[in-house]
Design a protein around this motif. Structure first.
Motif, PDB file in Angstrom:
ATOM      1  N   PRO A 184     -23.106 -31.904  65.727  1.00  0.00           N
ATOM      2  CA  PRO A 184     -22.453 -30.333  65.314  1.00  0.00           C
ATOM      3  C   PRO A 184     -23.801 -29.732  65.486  1.00  0.00           C
ATOM      4  O   PRO A 184     -24.939 -30.212  65.375  1.00  0.00           O
ATOM      5  CB  PRO A 184     -22.214 -30.069  63.848  1.00  0.00           C
ATOM      6  N   PHE A 185     -24.395 -28.460  65.995  1.00  0.00           N
ATOM      7  CA  PHE A 185     -25.158 -27.307  65.745  1.00  0.00           C
ATOM      8  C   PHE A 185     -25.856 -27.053  64.450  1.00  0.00           C
ATOM      9  O   PHE A 185     -24.695 -26.404  64.218  1.00  0.00           O
ATOM     10  CB  PHE A 185     -25.016 -26.409  67.441  1.00  0.00           C
ATOM     11  N   PRO A 186     -27.047 -26.290  64.721  1.00  0.00           N
ATOM     12  CA  PRO A 186     -27.159 -25.645  63.928  1.00  0.00           C
ATOM     13  C   PRO A 186     -26.465 -24.204  64.348  1.00  0.00           C
ATOM     14  O   PRO A 186     -27.165 -23.434  65.346  1.00  0.00           O
ATOM     15  CB  PRO A 186     -29.148 -25.760  63.772  1.00  0.00           C
ATOM     16  N   PRO A 187     -26.633 -22.946  63.199  1.00  0.00           N
ATOM     17  CA  PRO A 187     -27.420 -23.686  61.783  1.00  0.00           C
ATOM     18  C   PRO A 187     -26.633 -24.378  60.686  1.00  0.00           C
ATOM     19  O   PRO A 187     -24.980 -23.791  61.305  1.00  0.00           O
ATOM     20  CB  PRO A 187     -27.925 -22.342  61.134  1.00  0.00           C
ATOM     21  N   PHE A 188     -26.857 -24.983  60.055  1.00  0.00           N
ATOM     22  CA  PHE A 188     -25.835 -26.195  59.312  1.00  0.00           C
ATOM     23  C   PHE A 188     -24.958 -25.631  58.597  1.00  0.00           C
ATOM     24  O   PHE A 188     -25.902 -24.471  57.585  1.00  0.00           O
ATOM     25  CB  PHE A 188     -26.794 -27.552  59.397  1.00  0.00           C
ATOM     26  N   ASP A 189     -24.235 -25.555  57.756  1.00  0.00           N
ATOM     27  CA  ASP A 189     -23.264 -25.764  56.687  1.00  0.00           C
ATOM     28  C   ASP A 189     -23.506 -26.610  56.095  1.00  0.00           C
ATOM     29  O   ASP A 189     -23.978 -27.975  56.592  1.00  0.00           O
ATOM     30  CB  ASP A 189     -21.874 -24.937  56.544  1.00  0.00           C
ATOM     31  N   GLU A 190     -23.014 -27.289  54.667  1.00  0.00           N
ATOM     32  CA  GLU A 190     -23.075 -28.200  53.483  1.00  0.00           C
ATOM     33  C   GLU A 190     -22.427 -29.346  54.956  1.00  0.00           C
ATOM     34  O   GLU A 190     -22.362 -30.537  55.303  1.00  0.00           O
ATOM     35  CB  GLU A 190     -22.597 -28.017  52.565  1.00  0.00           C
ATOM     36  N   GLU A 191     -20.811 -28.856  55.646  1.00  0.00           N
ATOM     37  CA  GLU A 191     -20.055 -29.847  56.051  1.00  0.00           C
ATOM     38  C   GLU A 191     -20.207 -30.382  58.083  1.00  0.00           C
ATOM     39  O   GLU A 191     -20.734 -31.196  58.358  1.00  0.00           O
ATOM     40  CB  GLU A 191     -18.418 -28.935  56.539  1.00  0.00           C
ATOM     41  N   THR A 192     -21.270 -29.356  58.124  1.00  0.00           N
ATOM     42  CA  THR A 192     -22.079 -29.710  59.596  1.00  0.00           C
ATOM     43  C   THR A 192     -23.159 -30.649  59.254  1.00  0.00           C
ATOM     44  O   THR A 192     -23.080 -31.504  60.098  1.00  0.00           O
ATOM     45  CB  THR A 192     -22.048 -28.379  60.347  1.00  0.00           C
ATOM     46  N   ALA A 193     -24.206 -30.293  58.237  1.00  0.00           N
ATOM     47  CA  ALA A 193     -25.014 -31.546  58.005  1.00  0.00           C
ATOM     48  C   ALA A 193     -24.277 -32.434  57.421  1.00  0.00           C
ATOM     49  O   ALA A 193     -25.270 -33.759  57.785  1.00  0.00           O
ATOM     50  CB  ALA A 193     -25.533 -30.309  56.838  1.00  0.00           C
ATOM     51  N   LEU A 194     -23.294 -33.165  57.067  1.00  0.00           N
ATOM     52  CA  LEU A 194     -22.963 -34.167  56.436  1.00  0.00           C
ATOM     53  C   LEU A 194     -22.323 -34.609  57.706  1.00  0.00           C
ATOM     54  O   LEU A 194     -22.579 -35.900  57.509  1.00  0.00           O
ATOM     55  CB  LEU A 194     -21.726 -34.005  55.430  1.00  0.00           C
TER      56      LEU A 194
END
Length: 152
Positions: free
Chosen positions: A6-16
């Motif tokens: 996944p690409f930034p900006p990250f949310d909690e789901e994509t950061a995990l």
């Protein structure tokens, strides 16, 4: 340069997702494959070593995994904002003499808009352990994904 979702900006789901993808990649112990997650000019601080670029990263990882035998890693998201993350991790390995080690650390990551890591700063401490104290046995099984690391 291939993008790495996944690409930034990250949310909690994509950061995990990004953290789990990094853990999965490092557990392959394939330096060439792991290095593809970093920009061509990525800058690293790993303990007291400073690296720049994929070629240096690949060489570093090749040497690392030739010494750190049966390496197995766990990563956990600590925090995120925009294109940056903080991650804590633990890994275990043994050396050529058979001595087991557990390493504890924190990483700071910065990503480009195409999801490649352009900066990695890692602080790591090593603890000698007996083989009976091991708690990381290979890549994380599917049913353990998302679980928190033991504190000590």
């Amino acid at each position: 340069m291939a993008a790495r979702p996944p690409f930034p900006p990250f949310d909690e789901e994509t950061a995990l997702q990004k953290v789990q993808a990094a853990e999965d990649a490092w557990n392959t112990r394939d330096p060439e494959q792991v290095a593809l997650a970093y920009t061509e000019d990525s800058v690293w601080r790993n303990r007291d070593r400073y690296l720049t670029g994929r070629a240096e990263i690949t060489a570093f990882l090749r040497e690392k995994w030739s010494r750190e035998l049966d390496y197995a890693l766990r990563k956990e998201l600590w925090g995120f904002r925009g294109n940056r993350m903080a991650v804590r991790f633990q890994y275990e390995h043994h050396d050529a003499s058979g001595q087991w080690w557990r390493s504890y650390g924190n990483e700071l990551w910065e990503f480009t808009e195409d999801g490649l890591m352009r900066r990695r700063e890692a602080s790591i401490n090593d603890v000698q352990i007996d083989g009976t104290e091991r708690r990381i046995f290979g890549p994380r099984p599917e049913h353990e994904r998302g679980l928190l690391l033991p504190v000590w």
